[in-house]
Write a protein that holds these residues in place. Structure first.
Motif, mmCIF file in Angstrom:
data_model
loop_
_atom_site.group_PDB
_atom_site.id
_atom_site.type_symbol
_atom_site.label_atom_id
_atom_site.label_comp_id
_atom_site.label_asym_id
_atom_site.label_seq_id
_atom_site.Cartn_x
_atom_site.Cartn_y
_atom_site.Cartn_z
ATOM 1 N N ILE A 65 55.652 -60.332 23.980
ATOM 2 C CA ILE A 65 55.916 -59.763 22.662
ATOM 3 C C ILE A 65 54.697 -58.943 22.282
ATOM 4 O O ILE A 65 53.580 -59.462 22.219
ATOM 5 N N PHE A 67 53.132 -55.719 19.743
ATOM 6 C CA PHE A 67 53.232 -54.742 18.648
ATOM 7 C C PHE A 67 52.503 -53.480 19.075
ATOM 8 O O PHE A 67 51.299 -53.499 19.325
ATOM 9 N N LEU A 72 57.735 -53.385 17.278
ATOM 10 C CA LEU A 72 57.596 -54.676 17.922
ATOM 11 C C LEU A 72 58.414 -54.654 19.210
ATOM 12 O O LEU A 72 59.648 -54.634 19.178
ATOM 13 N N CYS A 73 57.726 -54.640 20.347
ATOM 14 C CA CYS A 73 58.382 -54.539 21.648
ATOM 15 C C CYS A 73 58.585 -55.936 22.231
ATOM 16 O O CYS A 73 57.625 -56.709 22.362
ATOM 17 N N LEU A 74 59.833 -56.231 22.562
ATOM 18 C CA LEU A 74 60.190 -57.500 23.192
ATOM 19 C C LEU A 74 60.452 -57.219 24.664
ATOM 20 O O LEU A 74 61.522 -56.731 25.035
ATOM 21 N N HIS A 100 56.717 -62.047 13.968
ATOM 22 C CA HIS A 100 57.137 -61.573 15.282
ATOM 23 C C HIS A 100 58.147 -62.529 15.901
ATOM 24 O O HIS A 100 59.130 -62.100 16.520
ATOM 25 N N ALA A 103 61.475 -62.019 14.126
ATOM 26 C CA ALA A 103 62.081 -60.748 14.542
ATOM 27 C C ALA A 103 62.731 -60.881 15.910
ATOM 28 O O ALA A 103 63.833 -60.364 16.144
ATOM 29 N N ALA A 104 62.056 -61.585 16.818
ATOM 30 C CA ALA A 104 62.617 -61.775 18.158
ATOM 31 C C ALA A 104 63.871 -62.637 18.109
ATOM 32 O O ALA A 104 64.853 -62.376 18.815
ATOM 33 N N ASN A 107 66.752 -60.434 16.568
ATOM 34 C CA ASN A 107 67.047 -59.130 17.153
ATOM 35 C C ASN A 107 68.490 -59.052 17.649
ATOM 36 O O ASN A 107 68.955 -59.894 18.426
ATOM 37 N N THR A 152 62.304 -53.480 15.802
ATOM 38 C CA THR A 152 62.170 -54.346 16.969
ATOM 39 C C THR A 152 62.976 -53.744 18.113
ATOM 40 O O THR A 152 64.101 -53.304 17.918
ATOM 41 N N LYS A 153 62.400 -53.758 19.325
ATOM 42 C CA LYS A 153 63.039 -53.095 20.449
ATOM 43 C C LYS A 153 62.924 -53.939 21.710
ATOM 44 O O LYS A 153 61.831 -54.430 22.046
ATOM 45 N N GLN A 187 64.418 -58.660 11.773
ATOM 46 C CA GLN A 187 64.272 -57.805 12.957
ATOM 47 C C GLN A 187 63.807 -56.398 12.575
ATOM 48 O O GLN A 187 63.407 -55.623 13.445
#
Length: 292
Positions: A65, A67, A72-74, A100, A103-104, A107, A152-153, A187
């Motif tokens: 995870i 940022f 916020l990249c998952l 975070h 958000a995950a 998502n 979030t992506k 998210q």
């Protein structure tokens, strides 16, 4: 106390004498504040239920995870449709940041939230006298979020920035108020789960995708719909994933039927916090017993 504002300053008196002097006019407004407070408590329970469910039944193989550049990249191990999803506890070791983590968990879960939380929403609100006296109207609304705080992506993964976000629109009809109840908004970096309708649309630069529809969801409504699409049920892995998700949803429904009553909305703020903490604890234990 602690009721959310509908218009700026509508919850505040300068002192007790001012409030007492205005009581004859304020009585109806005070009742509306009490109803808002119970609606906010309902929203907090619904969000907690979604996140707790996802924490136990997590189906993304996350590796990191991060940022980066305001997003916020998952990072995930993306699987082919011929391989079953990895289901289990959320990998808490990947982050210590609660925003975070939430958000995950949330998502791409707004559609799941609408279905999963339908029974719980009805049970909390249908017999709540303070709220029913104002004739609640609950609808499903698809919107496009034009200004997320923190998008979030999934990486790798499809670009979902143009996908609609599904929320509940709650009307207190006799109070002439409309609210957005957004259990999966984390998210996008949104912390508030209950926001006045017009304020939500303005602050987030939203566009309404279609007209609202009546909220009548059951735990598996989305799964029933997805089962009608051949491309989503092409492989044994896809069919098995949906079977396992259906079992988890029905297990969640058992908890709602057996352990939830609307008196969870009553009491002081301290008492409600204790009830919410107990709700999360008991739901987590219940979901961990899935399959036993």
């Amino acid at each position: 106390m602690d009721a959310p504002e509908y218009q700026p300053g509508d919850c505040v008196y300068c002192d007790p004498d001012c409030q007492k002097g205005h009581w004859s006019n304020h009585k109806a407004h005070c009742r509306a504040l009490r109803q808002r407070k119970k609606l906010l408590r309902t929203a907090n329970i619904l969000k907690a239920a979604l996140l707790t469910y996802r924490e136990v039944v997590y189906d993304v193989d996350l590796t990191k995870i991060q940022f980066q550049d305001g997003v916020l990249c998952l990072h995930q191990n993306q699987r082919p449709i011929t391989t079953r999803s990895k289901r289990g506890l959320f990998p808490v070791h990947l982050t210590t940041n609660i925003d975070h983590k939430e958000a995950a968990l949330a998502n791409n879960q707004c559609t799941t939230a609408m279905a999963l939380l339908g029974r719980l929403t009805q049970k909390l609100l249908e017999d709540e006298t303070d709220l029913q006296d104002y004739h609640l109207a609950i609808e499903v609304l698809d919107i496009h979020i034009g200004k997320p705080l923190v998008p979030t992506k999934l990486v790798p993964g499809p670009d979902s920035s143009d996908m609609p976000h599904t929320v509940s629109k709650v009307g207190l009809l006799f109070a002439d108020e409309a609210w957005i109840l957004d259990t999966a908004g984390c998210q996008y970096g949104f912390r508030e789960v209950l926001v006045p309708f017009e304020k939500y649309l303005a602050d987030k630069s939203c566009q309404i995708v279609n007209e609202p529809t009546t909220y009548d969801a059951t735990e598996t409504k989305d799964l029933d719909y997805f089962s009608t699409f051949p491309f989503l049920n092409r492989t044994p892995a896809q069919r098995e994933d949906k079977k396992l998700e259906r079992q988890a949803r029905l297990h969640f429904a058992v908890f709602v039927n057996m352990h939830v009553s609307n008196d969870v909305l009553d009491g002081s703020d301290v008492e409600f916090k204790d009830k919410l903490d107990s709700f999360v604890h008991d739901l987590k234990l219940h979901m961990l017993n899935l399959g036993h």
